[in-house]
Design a protein around this motif. Structure first.
Motif, PDB file in Angstrom:
ATOM      1  N   ALA A 271       0.841  -1.209   0.000  1.00 45.25           N
ATOM      2  CA  ALA A 271       0.000   0.000   0.000  1.00 45.25           C
ATOM      3  C   ALA A 271       0.873   1.255   0.000  1.00 45.25           C
ATOM      4  O   ALA A 271       0.563   2.253  -0.669  1.00 45.25           O
ATOM      5  CB  ALA A 271      -0.913  -0.006   1.220  1.00 45.25           C
ATOM      6  N   MET A 272       1.987   1.198   0.729  1.00 41.40           N
ATOM      7  CA  MET A 272       2.906   2.360   0.735  1.00 41.40           C
ATOM      8  C   MET A 272       3.478   2.577  -0.664  1.00 41.40           C
ATOM      9  O   MET A 272       3.418   3.693  -1.195  1.00 41.40           O
ATOM     10  CB  MET A 272       4.044   2.145   1.737  1.00 41.40           C
ATOM     11  CG  MET A 272       5.093   3.257   1.667  1.00 41.40           C
ATOM     12  SD  MET A 272       6.410   3.120   2.889  1.00 41.40           S
ATOM     13  CE  MET A 272       7.371   1.755   2.262  1.00 41.40           C
ATOM     14  N   PHE A 273       4.015   1.516  -1.248  1.00 43.51           N
ATOM     15  CA  PHE A 273       4.631   1.675  -2.570  1.00 43.51           C
ATOM     16  C   PHE A 273       3.625   2.140  -3.624  1.00 43.51           C
ATOM     17  O   PHE A 273       3.990   2.805  -4.578  1.00 43.51           O
ATOM     18  CB  PHE A 273       5.282   0.350  -3.021  1.00 43.51           C
ATOM     19  CG  PHE A 273       6.668   0.136  -2.466  1.00 43.51           C
ATOM     20  CD1 PHE A 273       7.780   0.655  -3.117  1.00 43.51           C
ATOM     21  CD2 PHE A 273       6.872  -0.569  -1.287  1.00 43.51           C
ATOM     22  CE1 PHE A 273       9.074   0.462  -2.617  1.00 43.51           C
ATOM     23  CE2 PHE A 273       8.150  -0.773  -0.776  1.00 43.51           C
ATOM     24  CZ  PHE A 273       9.255  -0.253  -1.435  1.00 43.51           C
ATOM     25  N   ARG A 274       2.363   1.756  -3.442  1.00 49.56           N
ATOM     26  CA  ARG A 274       1.302   2.138  -4.405  1.00 49.56           C
ATOM     27  C   ARG A 274       0.915   3.600  -4.286  1.00 49.56           C
ATOM     28  O   ARG A 274       0.372   4.185  -5.213  1.00 49.56           O
ATOM     29  CB  ARG A 274       0.055   1.315  -4.066  1.00 49.56           C
ATOM     30  CG  ARG A 274      -0.344   0.330  -5.100  1.00 49.56           C
ATOM     31  CD  ARG A 274      -1.692  -0.311  -4.857  1.00 49.56           C
ATOM     32  NE  ARG A 274      -2.278  -0.273  -3.550  1.00 49.56           N
ATOM     33  CZ  ARG A 274      -2.317  -1.307  -2.695  1.00 49.56           C
ATOM     34  NH1 ARG A 274      -1.750  -2.451  -3.008  1.00 49.56           N
ATOM     35  NH2 ARG A 274      -2.909  -1.183  -1.524  1.00 49.56           N
ATOM     36  N   GLY A 275       1.146   4.168  -3.117  1.00 50.36           N
ATOM     37  CA  GLY A 275       0.738   5.557  -2.915  1.00 50.36           C
ATOM     38  C   GLY A 275      -0.596   5.687  -2.203  1.00 50.36           C
ATOM     39  O   GLY A 275      -1.199   6.771  -2.217  1.00 50.36           O
ATOM     40  N   ASP A 276      -1.065   4.602  -1.564  1.00 46.99           N
ATOM     41  CA  ASP A 276      -2.271   4.733  -0.738  1.00 46.99           C
ATOM     42  C   ASP A 276      -2.000   5.719   0.403  1.00 46.99           C
ATOM     43  O   ASP A 276      -0.847   5.870   0.833  1.00 46.99           O
ATOM     44  CB  ASP A 276      -2.653   3.376  -0.108  1.00 46.99           C
ATOM     45  CG  ASP A 276      -3.118   2.364  -1.147  1.00 46.99           C
ATOM     46  OD1 ASP A 276      -3.056   2.681  -2.345  1.00 46.99           O
ATOM     47  OD2 ASP A 276      -3.516   1.252  -0.748  1.00 46.99           O
TER      48      ASP A 276
ATOM     49  N   ASP B 117      -3.876  12.168   6.235  1.00 40.52           N
ATOM     50  CA  ASP B 117      -4.509  11.805   4.963  1.00 40.52           C
ATOM     51  C   ASP B 117      -3.542  12.008   3.780  1.00 40.52           C
ATOM     52  O   ASP B 117      -3.842  12.707   2.815  1.00 40.52           O
ATOM     53  CB  ASP B 117      -5.793  12.646   4.763  1.00 40.52           C
ATOM     54  CG  ASP B 117      -6.611  12.100   3.586  1.00 40.52           C
ATOM     55  OD1 ASP B 117      -6.372  10.943   3.169  1.00 40.52           O
ATOM     56  OD2 ASP B 117      -7.472  12.850   3.069  1.00 40.52           O
ATOM     57  N   ARG B 118      -2.382  11.372   3.891  1.00 40.88           N
ATOM     58  CA  ARG B 118      -1.357  11.541   2.855  1.00 40.88           C
ATOM     59  C   ARG B 118      -0.785  10.201   2.423  1.00 40.88           C
ATOM     60  O   ARG B 118      -0.678   9.270   3.236  1.00 40.88           O
ATOM     61  CB  ARG B 118      -0.172  12.352   3.394  1.00 40.88           C
ATOM     62  CG  ARG B 118      -0.493  13.801   3.595  1.00 40.88           C
ATOM     63  CD  ARG B 118       0.680  14.519   4.236  1.00 40.88           C
ATOM     64  NE  ARG B 118       0.314  15.904   4.486  1.00 40.88           N
ATOM     65  CZ  ARG B 118       1.009  16.739   5.221  1.00 40.88           C
ATOM     66  NH1 ARG B 118       2.114  16.324   5.821  1.00 40.88           N
ATOM     67  NH2 ARG B 118       0.618  17.988   5.386  1.00 40.88           N
TER      68      ARG B 118
ATOM     69  N   ASP C  85       3.931  16.877  -0.175  1.00 42.02           N
ATOM     70  CA  ASP C  85       3.509  16.520   1.189  1.00 42.02           C
ATOM     71  C   ASP C  85       3.615  15.023   1.450  1.00 42.02           C
ATOM     72  O   ASP C  85       3.546  14.590   2.596  1.00 42.02           O
ATOM     73  CB  ASP C  85       2.102  17.050   1.487  1.00 42.02           C
ATOM     74  CG  ASP C  85       1.010  16.340   0.705  1.00 42.02           C
ATOM     75  OD1 ASP C  85       1.321  15.419  -0.074  1.00 42.02           O
ATOM     76  OD2 ASP C  85      -0.173  16.712   0.871  1.00 42.02           O
ATOM     77  N   TRP C  86       3.808  14.221   0.403  1.00 39.70           N
ATOM     78  CA  TRP C  86       3.959  12.778   0.622  1.00 39.70           C
ATOM     79  C   TRP C  86       5.398  12.367   0.968  1.00 39.70           C
ATOM     80  O   TRP C  86       5.718  11.173   1.032  1.00 39.70           O
ATOM     81  CB  TRP C  86       3.416  11.958  -0.554  1.00 39.70           C
ATOM     82  CG  TRP C  86       3.713  12.468  -1.945  1.00 39.70           C
ATOM     83  CD1 TRP C  86       2.856  13.149  -2.757  1.00 39.70           C
ATOM     84  CD2 TRP C  86       4.935  12.315  -2.688  1.00 39.70           C
ATOM     85  NE1 TRP C  86       3.474  13.428  -3.960  1.00 39.70           N
ATOM     86  CE2 TRP C  86       4.740  12.922  -3.940  1.00 39.70           C
ATOM     87  CE3 TRP C  86       6.176  11.718  -2.409  1.00 39.70           C
ATOM     88  CZ2 TRP C  86       5.735  12.959  -4.931  1.00 39.70           C
ATOM     89  CZ3 TRP C  86       7.163  11.758  -3.379  1.00 39.70           C
ATOM     90  CH2 TRP C  86       6.934  12.370  -4.621  1.00 39.70           C
ATOM     91  N   VAL C  87       6.249  13.371   1.186  1.00 43.85           N
ATOM     92  CA  VAL C  87       7.608  13.093   1.685  1.00 43.85           C
ATOM     93  C   VAL C  87       7.672  13.559   3.131  1.00 43.85           C
ATOM     94  O   VAL C  87       7.583  14.754   3.396  1.00 43.85           O
ATOM     95  CB  VAL C  87       8.675  13.857   0.875  1.00 43.85           C
ATOM     96  CG1 VAL C  87      10.073  13.482   1.383  1.00 43.85           C
ATOM     97  CG2 VAL C  87       8.542  13.592  -0.609  1.00 43.85           C
ATOM     98  N   GLY C  88       7.821  12.630   4.056  1.00 43.10           N
ATOM     99  CA  GLY C  88       7.950  13.037   5.461  1.00 43.10           C
ATOM    100  C   GLY C  88       9.302  13.693   5.681  1.00 43.10           C
ATOM    101  O   GLY C  88      10.294  13.340   5.021  1.00 43.10           O
TER     102      GLY C  88
END
Ligand code: F6P
Length: 552
Positions: free
Chosen positions: A83-88, A95-96, A271-274
């Motif tokens: 799910a992480m690799f998919r971008g869920d 909510d990112r 925003d999807w980069v912590g």
């Protein structure tokens, strides 16, 4: 395991019960395990990209390993990984998506996330960062007076500092001569003052690195540096000076413009980069300047190689999964509370500090991603120092103390700077220490062995080493940019695995918010506002009062 259904409670699984049973009469005996089982080292040694990882000196046998792998299945670590690799949107509380792995995808890959090909975006920014870095490295980018840039100062904190500074130190052998990077992070004015003290504003360029561009420390330091620059340049037009001496890295490009930095001199990310996962984004711009685009490309390839291992290897051969599961075993079943990281590489001296943010900001959580309380201990306190310095400081406690401290030992076959002392290769002496420590921790020294050395009976107990103290040995050919990328990604995915087992959101960091809010609220009181001071608790009031009586 859907987000709607909430995480599986790991303690409710059959595997957890099995691990509890095993732990109840677990009596590890590495001496016997090694003597009885010639295949142990082979079975517990793995290669992941260029990393060679020996887990055989861990407190793990086939039963424990089978139960840990069953636990990974039962809480669906692989499903969460995919799910992480998919971008869920697995960062549920914000909510990112969580896509640091997309930062290191090759340019010909595609990954659609929320209707956008993120690989195109990533490479468009990387190309701009590379072009900027080349200009600085070649001298084509000059300061406002026409002088070549000699020093690049990164202003950032947390993930906008720790990754770049750690990697800059680690890759010292790859830096360009005559071009130095420095780092300002702390709001303690001493940090900026000492960092800037001997610099010439005319040849200094600042990179203001902040994901949010709202972080008090970074913005305060950026303003201090701007003032220092303008004062030092004397009489230069402020806008011209800022344009030639300030660039920015942020997800909030509007705020960058408000600060006075030309958006043309800003590098974005998403925003999807912590923050703690961002050294491989434009946050690494200072590093690109130091080691060049080629070096940075190698770093990204290293990250990607470890991502591919994590994404595709069977769980039973998957090094980050195995190391994450072992950490769960030590933490939740053998009562370990801390985890030492001991690089036998001086250049990795900031690696433990970097890992502290990565692991503890990620997994120091008391609620799961659905808001329910965690069902078991989470997080580990990560700490460490380079060997052999640690040997002469805190190893006593690891060898003979009452606490179990799993330790990761990291070493490289080829040194960055080979040196010889007379006829002796110093690196080999260094490595002999690396090998000796894990051996001593695993196998110890019995009372009979101590006696056989002629030790007086009264002090025999003090000289016994119990052994059975778990270590993982991580080796690689050399500390290259690629290997550093692999090492960082290894720990990112170890952290992920632990978070997935515990059912927590490893990608938010709400725990840092309260202190930030209170600092803003207390600030007027520190400055002498009696009304603000009166709102504080008695202890805080007294401490502020002490400060106000003693300030110079
Ligand atoms: O890059 P920013 O937005 O300035 O944030 C810096 C750091 O502050 C935090 O948000 C909280 O400490 C970190 O996660 C982050 O790396």
């Amino acid at each position: 395991m859907s987000d709607a259904a909430g995480p599986v409670d790991p303690t409710s699984t059959e595997a957890w019960s099995r691990l509890t049973t095993i732990a109840s009469d677990f009596a590890p005996d590495l001496r016997r395990w090694f003597a009885d089982d010639p295949g142990r080292v082979g079975r517990l040694t793995f290669d992941a990209a260029d990393l060679h990882v020996d887990l055989s000196k861990g407190l793990v046998d086939d039963d424990v390993l089978a139960a840990l792998l069953a636990l990974a299945e039962q809480v669906d670590v692989a499903g969460r990984r995919d799910a992480m690799f998919r971008g869920d949107h697995i960062n549920v509380t914000e909510d990112r998506a969580v896509l640091h792995t997309a930062l290191r995808l090759p340019a010909d890959a595609t990954l659609q996330v929320d209707g956008q090909d993120v690989v195109d975006d990533v490479h468009e920014v990387l190309d701009r960062v590379y072009a900027f870095a080349e200009q600085v490295r070649s001298g084509a980018w000059t300061g406002v007076t026409g002088e070549r840039i000699r020093t690049v100062v990164n202003i950032g904190i947390g993930g906008s500092d720790l990754g770049p500074v750690m990697a800059y130190e680690a890759l010292a052998a790859y830096r360009q001569d005559g071009l130095e990077c420095r780092f300002i992070s702390n709001i303690d004015p001493t940090d900026a003052a000492t960092t800037l003290a001997d610099l010439d504003p005319a040849s200094t360029l600042f990179i203001v690195s902040s994901k949010t561009f709202g972080t008090l420390e970074t913005l305060t330091n950026a303003r201090l540096c701007k003032q220092w620059l303008l004062d030092g340049l004397g009489g230069q037009d402020a806008a011209d000076a800022v344009a030639k001496h300030f660039v920015a890295v942020s997800t909030a490009l509007d705020k960058v413009a408000d600060f006075g930095i030309d958006p043309a001199n800003a590098f974005g990310f998403w925003d999807w980069v912590g923050g703690r996962y961002s050294v491989d984004s434009a946050i690494g711009t200072s590093l690109v300047v130091a080691i060049g685009p080629e070096g940075f490309r190698d770093l990204l390839s290293g990250f990607h190689a470890m991502d591919e291992h994590f994404r595709t290897a069977d769980l039973a051969e998957n090094v980050p999964v195995l190391m994450g599961l072992l950490n769960v075993w030590y933490t939740n079943f053998l009562d370990a509370q801390t985890h030492a990281v001991l690089p036998y590489a001086q250049l990795l001296h900031r690696f433990p500090a970097y890992l502290q943010q990565l692991t503890m900001e990620s997994n120091g959580k008391g609620v799961r991603w659905d808001g329910s309380p965690v069902t078991t201990d989470t997080g580990e306190v990560f700490w460490g120092e380079p060997g052999t310095n640690g040997q002469h400081a805190f190893y006593q406690l690891i060898h003979q103390g009452t606490r179990l401290i799993p330790a990761d030992f990291i070493a490289f076959a080829t040194p960055a700077y080979p040196l010889v002392d007379g006829a002796q290769d110093v690196h080999e002496l260094f490595l002999a220490n690396f090998f000796a420590q894990t051996r001593a921790l695993a196998f110890g020294k019995t009372a009979d062995e101590v006696r056989a050395e002629g030790t007086r009976e009264e002090i025999v107990p003090a000289r016994v080493f119990s052994g059975n103290r778990p270590t993982a040995s991580i080796m690689a050919p050399a500390l290259t940019p690629g290997v550093l990328g692999q090492l960082i990604a290894l720990y990112e995915h170890i952290t992920f695995t632990q978070g997935a087992v515990w059912g927590i959101d490893s990608f938010d960091q709400w725990g840092v918010e309260l202190g930030k809010q209170l600092a803003q609220q207390i600030s007027p009181a520190v400055g002498g506002d009696a009304e603000a001071a009166a709102q504080q608790d008695a202890s805080t009031q007294a401490l502020i009062d002490y400060y106000r009586r003693h300030r110079s």
